[in-house]
Motif scaffolding. Structure first.
Motif, PDB file in Angstrom:
ATOM      1  N   GLU A   8       0.820  -1.223   0.000  1.00 34.73           N
ATOM      2  CA  GLU A   8       0.000   0.000   0.000  1.00 34.73           C
ATOM      3  C   GLU A   8       0.851   1.271   0.000  1.00 34.73           C
ATOM      4  O   GLU A   8       0.325   2.372  -0.119  1.00 34.73           O
ATOM      5  N   TRP A   9       2.179   1.081   0.171  1.00 32.99           N
ATOM      6  CA  TRP A   9       3.061   2.233   0.324  1.00 32.99           C
ATOM      7  C   TRP A   9       3.914   2.436  -0.910  1.00 32.99           C
ATOM      8  O   TRP A   9       4.197   1.506  -1.647  1.00 32.99           O
ATOM      9  N   SER A  10       4.341   3.672  -1.092  1.00 31.47           N
ATOM     10  CA  SER A  10       5.288   3.977  -2.179  1.00 31.47           C
ATOM     11  C   SER A  10       6.341   4.919  -1.597  1.00 31.47           C
ATOM     12  O   SER A  10       6.214   5.376  -0.447  1.00 31.47           O
ATOM     13  N   GLY A  11       7.363   5.222  -2.346  1.00 36.63           N
ATOM     14  CA  GLY A  11       8.382   6.148  -1.857  1.00 36.63           C
ATOM     15  C   GLY A  11       9.761   5.781  -2.327  1.00 36.63           C
ATOM     16  O   GLY A  11       9.939   5.106  -3.343  1.00 36.63           O
ATOM     17  N   ASP A  12      10.734   6.243  -1.525  1.00 34.45           N
ATOM     18  CA  ASP A  12      12.146   6.029  -1.907  1.00 34.45           C
ATOM     19  C   ASP A  12      12.975   5.884  -0.631  1.00 34.45           C
ATOM     20  O   ASP A  12      12.431   5.631   0.443  1.00 34.45           O
ATOM     21  N   ASP A  13      14.251   6.117  -0.748  1.00 34.27           N
ATOM     22  CA  ASP A  13      15.128   5.917   0.419  1.00 34.27           C
ATOM     23  C   ASP A  13      14.920   6.963   1.510  1.00 34.27           C
ATOM     24  O   ASP A  13      15.356   6.777   2.641  1.00 34.27           O
ATOM     25  N   THR A  14      14.274   8.086   1.154  1.00 37.35           N
ATOM     26  CA  THR A  14      14.148   9.135   2.176  1.00 37.35           C
ATOM     27  C   THR A  14      12.765   9.160   2.828  1.00 37.35           C
ATOM     28  O   THR A  14      12.658   9.536   4.004  1.00 37.35           O
ATOM     29  N   THR A  15      11.747   8.761   2.093  1.00 37.64           N
ATOM     30  CA  THR A  15      10.388   8.841   2.656  1.00 37.64           C
ATOM     31  C   THR A  15       9.500   7.775   2.029  1.00 37.64           C
ATOM     32  O   THR A  15       9.593   7.523   0.824  1.00 37.64           O
ATOM     33  N   THR A  61      12.772   8.655   9.049  1.00 34.43           N
ATOM     34  CA  THR A  61      13.439   8.799  10.350  1.00 34.43           C
ATOM     35  C   THR A  61      14.215  10.105  10.329  1.00 34.43           C
ATOM     36  O   THR A  61      15.288  10.199   9.702  1.00 34.43           O
ATOM     37  N   HIS A  62      13.665  11.118  10.976  1.00 33.58           N
ATOM     38  CA  HIS A  62      14.233  12.475  10.892  1.00 33.58           C
ATOM     39  C   HIS A  62      15.693  12.482  11.359  1.00 33.58           C
ATOM     40  O   HIS A  62      16.548  13.112  10.743  1.00 33.58           O
ATOM     41  N   SER A  63      15.969  11.734  12.445  1.00 33.92           N
ATOM     42  CA  SER A  63      17.343  11.762  12.998  1.00 33.92           C
ATOM     43  C   SER A  63      18.343  11.135  12.030  1.00 33.92           C
ATOM     44  O   SER A  63      19.536  11.412  12.124  1.00 33.92           O
ATOM     45  N   ALA A  64      17.880  10.301  11.126  1.00 34.32           N
ATOM     46  CA  ALA A  64      18.784   9.623  10.181  1.00 34.32           C
ATOM     47  C   ALA A  64      18.720  10.264   8.801  1.00 34.32           C
ATOM     48  O   ALA A  64      19.585  10.011   7.948  1.00 34.32           O
ATOM     49  N   GLY A  65      17.653  11.053   8.576  1.00 36.61           N
ATOM     50  CA  GLY A  65      17.518  11.694   7.270  1.00 36.61           C
ATOM     51  C   GLY A  65      17.205  10.713   6.154  1.00 36.61           C
ATOM     52  O   GLY A  65      17.444  10.977   4.970  1.00 36.61           O
ATOM     53  N   LYS A  66      16.657   9.572   6.547  1.00 34.94           N
ATOM     54  CA  LYS A  66      16.305   8.564   5.540  1.00 34.94           C
ATOM     55  C   LYS A  66      15.302   7.582   6.140  1.00 34.94           C
ATOM     56  O   LYS A  66      14.986   7.651   7.331  1.00 34.94           O
ATOM     57  N   VAL A  67      14.828   6.651   5.335  1.00 32.07           N
ATOM     58  CA  VAL A  67      13.917   5.610   5.800  1.00 32.07           C
ATOM     59  C   VAL A  67      14.726   4.540   6.532  1.00 32.07           C
ATOM     60  O   VAL A  67      15.783   4.114   6.046  1.00 32.07           O
ATOM     61  N   THR A  68      14.233   4.149   7.696  1.00 33.75           N
ATOM     62  CA  THR A  68      14.873   3.071   8.466  1.00 33.75           C
ATOM     63  C   THR A  68      13.813   2.017   8.818  1.00 33.75           C
ATOM     64  O   THR A  68      12.632   2.194   8.538  1.00 33.75           O
ATOM     65  N   GLU A  69      14.268   0.988   9.512  1.00 30.66           N
ATOM     66  CA  GLU A  69      13.365  -0.095   9.927  1.00 30.66           C
ATOM     67  C   GLU A  69      12.212   0.449  10.766  1.00 30.66           C
ATOM     68  O   GLU A  69      11.086  -0.055  10.720  1.00 30.66           O
ATOM     69  N   ARG A  70      12.475   1.517  11.502  1.00 30.58           N
ATOM     70  CA  ARG A  70      11.417   2.110  12.340  1.00 30.58           C
ATOM     71  C   ARG A  70      10.253   2.600  11.474  1.00 30.58           C
ATOM     72  O   ARG A  70       9.092   2.511  11.871  1.00 30.58           O
ATOM     73  N   ASP A  71      10.571   3.090  10.305  1.00 34.98           N
ATOM     74  CA  ASP A  71       9.515   3.567   9.405  1.00 34.98           C
ATOM     75  C   ASP A  71       8.682   2.415   8.851  1.00 34.98           C
ATOM     76  O   ASP A  71       7.456   2.495   8.748  1.00 34.98           O
ATOM     77  N   PHE A  72       9.348   1.326   8.504  1.00 33.02           N
ATOM     78  CA  PHE A  72       8.619   0.153   8.007  1.00 33.02           C
ATOM     79  C   PHE A  72       7.704  -0.416   9.102  1.00 33.02           C
ATOM     80  O   PHE A  72       6.566  -0.800   8.859  1.00 33.02           O
ATOM     81  N   LYS A  73       8.235  -0.418  10.320  1.00 30.74           N
ATOM     82  CA  LYS A  73       7.414  -0.950  11.438  1.00 30.74           C
ATOM     83  C   LYS A  73       6.201  -0.049  11.675  1.00 30.74           C
ATOM     84  O   LYS A  73       5.072  -0.515  11.862  1.00 30.74           O
TER      85      LYS A  73
END
Ligand SMILES: C[C@H](O)[C@H](O)[C@H]1CNC2=NC(N)=NC(=O)C2=N1
Length: 86
Positions: A8-15, A61-73
């Protein structure tokens, strides 16, 4: 987990992003309320755009400036909330 696991999601390495339309404005706000609880639990917060019945979630993940596992969760938790609310 990866974006491929979240159809259901789309995006890239940042969001990553998902837009969903609920049956009513109040249903949309109910989803926002439930996502807020999960975001606080996880200490990981989505950007939420509210336009009447349409919600757009953006996770990064604002602190990382990119998508991390926390975003997927978080995205998976948002999917569960939307599935139960719609
Ligand atoms: C202090 C607090 O733990 C941090 O600011 C948390 C809050 N929620 C967050 N949410 C998101 N999306 N990214 C973060 O880096 C983040 N950091």
């Amino acid at each position: 987990m990866a974006l491929a696991d979240l159809p259901e999601w789309s995006g890239d390495d940042t969001t990553i992003t998902r837009t969903v339309e609920l049956p009513s404005f109040m249903d949309a706000i109910a989803v926002v309320d439930r996502v807020a609880v999960v975001a606080e639990e996880m200490d990981h917060h989505p950007d939420i755009d509210i336009r009447w019945r349409k919600l757009t979630f953006r996770c990064s993940t604002h602190s990382a400036g990119k998508v991390t596992e926390r975003d997927f969760k978080l995205a998976r938790r948002i999917d569960d909330i939307v599935a139960n609310q719609a």
